[in-house]
Design a protein around this motif. Sequence first.
Motif, short mmCIF file in Angstrom:
data_model
loop_
_atom_site.label_atom_id
_atom_site.label_comp_id
_atom_site.label_asym_id
_atom_site.label_seq_id
_atom_site.Cartn_x
_atom_site.Cartn_y
_atom_site.Cartn_z
N SER A 39 68.91 -21.08 -58.66
CA SER A 39 68.13 -20.00 -59.26
C SER A 39 67.79 -20.32 -60.71
O SER A 39 66.63 -20.22 -61.13
CB SER A 39 68.90 -18.68 -59.18
OG SER A 39 69.14 -18.33 -57.85
N GLY A 40 68.78 -20.69 -61.49
CA GLY A 40 68.53 -21.01 -62.89
C GLY A 40 67.58 -22.17 -63.04
O GLY A 40 66.69 -22.16 -63.91
N VAL A 41 67.73 -23.19 -62.21
CA VAL A 41 66.85 -24.35 -62.28
C VAL A 41 65.41 -23.97 -61.96
O VAL A 41 64.47 -24.36 -62.68
CB VAL A 41 67.35 -25.45 -61.33
CG1 VAL A 41 66.34 -26.58 -61.21
CG2 VAL A 41 68.68 -26.01 -61.82
N CYS A 42 65.21 -23.17 -60.91
CA CYS A 42 63.84 -22.78 -60.53
C CYS A 42 63.21 -21.88 -61.58
O CYS A 42 62.01 -22.00 -61.87
CB CYS A 42 63.85 -22.10 -59.16
SG CYS A 42 64.14 -23.25 -57.80
N ALA A 43 63.99 -20.96 -62.16
CA ALA A 43 63.45 -20.10 -63.22
C ALA A 43 63.07 -20.93 -64.43
O ALA A 43 61.99 -20.75 -65.02
CB ALA A 43 64.48 -19.04 -63.60
N ALA A 44 63.94 -21.85 -64.83
CA ALA A 44 63.69 -22.66 -66.03
C ALA A 44 62.48 -23.56 -65.84
O ALA A 44 61.62 -23.67 -66.74
CB ALA A 44 64.93 -23.49 -66.36
N ILE A 45 62.38 -24.23 -64.71
CA ILE A 45 61.26 -25.14 -64.47
C ILE A 45 59.95 -24.37 -64.42
O ILE A 45 58.94 -24.79 -65.00
CB ILE A 45 61.49 -25.94 -63.17
CG1 ILE A 45 62.60 -26.98 -63.40
CG2 ILE A 45 60.21 -26.62 -62.71
CD1 ILE A 45 62.99 -27.75 -62.16
N VAL A 414 60.90 -14.69 -61.60
CA VAL A 414 61.44 -14.37 -62.92
C VAL A 414 60.89 -15.35 -63.97
O VAL A 414 60.48 -14.95 -65.07
CB VAL A 414 62.98 -14.41 -62.90
CG1 VAL A 414 63.55 -14.48 -64.30
CG2 VAL A 414 63.52 -13.18 -62.18
N GLY A 415 60.86 -16.64 -63.63
CA GLY A 415 60.34 -17.62 -64.56
C GLY A 415 58.90 -17.36 -64.94
O GLY A 415 58.51 -17.47 -66.12
N MET A 416 58.09 -16.96 -63.94
CA MET A 416 56.68 -16.67 -64.23
C MET A 416 56.55 -15.37 -65.02
O MET A 416 55.69 -15.25 -65.91
CB MET A 416 55.89 -16.58 -62.93
CG MET A 416 54.38 -16.54 -63.13
SD MET A 416 53.70 -18.03 -63.91
CE MET A 416 53.86 -19.20 -62.56
N ALA A 417 57.39 -14.39 -64.74
CA ALA A 417 57.36 -13.15 -65.51
C ALA A 417 57.69 -13.43 -66.97
O ALA A 417 57.11 -12.83 -67.89
CB ALA A 417 58.35 -12.14 -64.92
N ALA A 418 58.61 -14.35 -67.19
CA ALA A 418 58.96 -14.72 -68.57
C ALA A 418 57.77 -15.34 -69.30
O ALA A 418 57.62 -15.16 -70.51
CB ALA A 418 60.15 -15.68 -68.57
#
Length: 767
Positions: A39-45, A414-418
């Motif tokens: 999850s963290g990896v996918c959000a960060a990337i 979440v990553g895209m929302a950020a």
Amino acid sequence: MHELKDTIGATGASTTTGPRTLRQQNLDVDLVVVGGGLSGVCAAITAARQGVRTALVQDRPVLGGNASSEVRLWVLGATSHMGNNNRWAREGGVIDEFLVENMWRNPEGNAVVFDSILLEWTLRESNITLLLNTAVDSAETEAGEGRITSVSAFCSQNQNRYNITAPLFCDASGDGILGFLAGAAFRVGAESRAEFGELLAPETEDHSLLGHSLYFYTRDTGRPVKYVPPAFALKDITAIPRFRELRVTDSGCRLWWLEYGGARDTVYETEEIKYELWKVAYGVWNYIKNSGEFPEAETLTLEWMGTIPGKRESRRFEGDYMLTQQDVIEQRHHDDAVSFGGWAVDLHPPDGVYSPQPGCTQWHSKGVYTIPYRTMYSRNVPNLFLTGRILSASHIAFGSTRVMATCAHNAQAVGMAAVFCKNEKLLPRDLTPPAHIARLQQALLAHGQHIPGVRLHDVQDKAWSADITASSTLRLAELEASGEWETLSQPLALLMPLAAGTVPRFTLLVRAKVATELRCELWTGSREGNTTPDVKLDTVTVALKEGEQDALIAFSTSMSSEAHAFVMLHTNEDVSVALSTEQVTGILTLAQKMNKAVAKSLVQSPPEGSGVDTFAFWLPTRRPQARNLAMRFEPALDLFHAENVRNGIARPWSGVNAWLPAKNDARPTLKLTWDESQTIREIVVSFDTDFDHPMESVLMGHPERVMPACVTAFEVRAGDKVLTHVEENHQTRYTFHLAEPITTGELTVSILGHGDAIPAIFEVRCY
């Protein structure tokens, strides 16, 4: 990687004594992601690719969490080992990149190789500062509304303390360490039935949790191996009620049921839980080696024992919405859907391996369900995103949402929302108005996310104004017989897309031992996108004579819209049907059967009053054994048009949604032309990497590296100018950024190589 500012500076030999402080390094970024599981990896990337300066803080030496070589659990999500009725349901986007790449590099399922893929993908991103072996241990928040302003983290390897400031934070840590420290609202245990009306919930709330699991691997040395267990190994194996189910062939995460800790505090007592699991795991292996009941284990050695357990459940945090059983089972609609799930509501007894109850109960829905954005941020810490297993969900819904591919898909949202929050100086909750949600959904779809029921319609995409033609288009007249036959000892069905209007006539090649009848039915799903046959459209009975013959199936009904339908053949032991080795995108042959890994019977039969549906499982067979029913179609199926590449859906979903060329097309080519020249700087093409394949990341092993319909080589031209020539492709999406924009009135995409099946292209986009 970002430069870290050292507030102490380099030092030489120490000339002072007395107490000292650790070296502190300060880092200022746009987004802090705590937790380096999938999850963290996918959000960060996802965030980093869109220009968000991201710190990814992981308290372990490797990325991947439960998917890493430290735990070695295979990655699964909505596909559920191909054991449910969710066809073409593998998650898209970054997690899809990982799984497809792992198939290419690592079909054997080596967990260490999967580690390296995650690390490579992360290190590619210049906007990510990766801090491994670094644990967050404090958070600073503003007085009043409680925004997080910074976190402090300690690296055990370099003895550095990091102070990281950012306007946005994401907790992907599993236990929710950041949310806990920041004061975010959370829950532990099962809610009462009355709170959300969940019929699977207990009458009163309790501490029931899903426990931890710890696995081991074995290796055959080819010679006898003696095993002396450690003194702490469990001696009385009968303390494990399921010990009679032990098999020498089981290792790794097939031992998922070696579980313990659900009745304890899975955060504060996790070390004690680990020691108990070591006791159990070493005791199990000792029993296999030394009980005398498993002579086939004589040459096996204990190759690897897990050192940290795989956690299932601890804290669950509260967003503006909490997903419940009804959202999962009833597939409720959410206007702010940004992801989806499809694993069963999979609940385990709190006592785990010591419980007399079955290791799990799994209740499936009839299809995938959407997950709303409102579950992905804290309701009371305004700049905190939530992702991974701490998603805002009840204990019952968590039984489904907790699996890693679902968590990773949520994390991409979440990553895209950020990205939106950073670029527009917004907080997570600010994105909930419909206009913002629509923009977020479109951005996610444009980057490979699948959101059931939502189509991509990017107004910037110049393919929408093009005239799209093809060198040829498949008109599927038949799936040719291969000479193989199968007796109808179980019901079979050909699942295929059908156009709106009159249903074609179907012809089977059959062999009958005696004169008999073949009962055939046409079914479809009650909900768009579902591939559970629960609406019967028609029934015909075909009279057969003894011997080999054609069986004509002529249904007297029509389809109200394009959708997948089942041509179903009932059991008849006196009849055999011809099979085909041909594979075509969006078409599968299914049998009414079960996968013991995720179901207990051919028909899901839940307890009365549980709120769960009763329905039959219809499952495909995995390749290379997979076969289709040999069948002729009159008129030919004409659904594979070039226009599909811009219809906004990039997988089979209530239709093919792909362009397929004719079988005899030697150089299949798509052409986009415009009345006026267009300036183009980026081209995106999506291929068929078989979204029905779960691509389990470790242990199982797979017989193929590239999916059959995947385009493996292609060329993109603007007139006579070659823009890109790709000799080897295995990924789902190819994005090409031109060094200099080109002005042209014509683009062509030519397929130069592909797998064993007819190649398919789901989308072509131009910017």
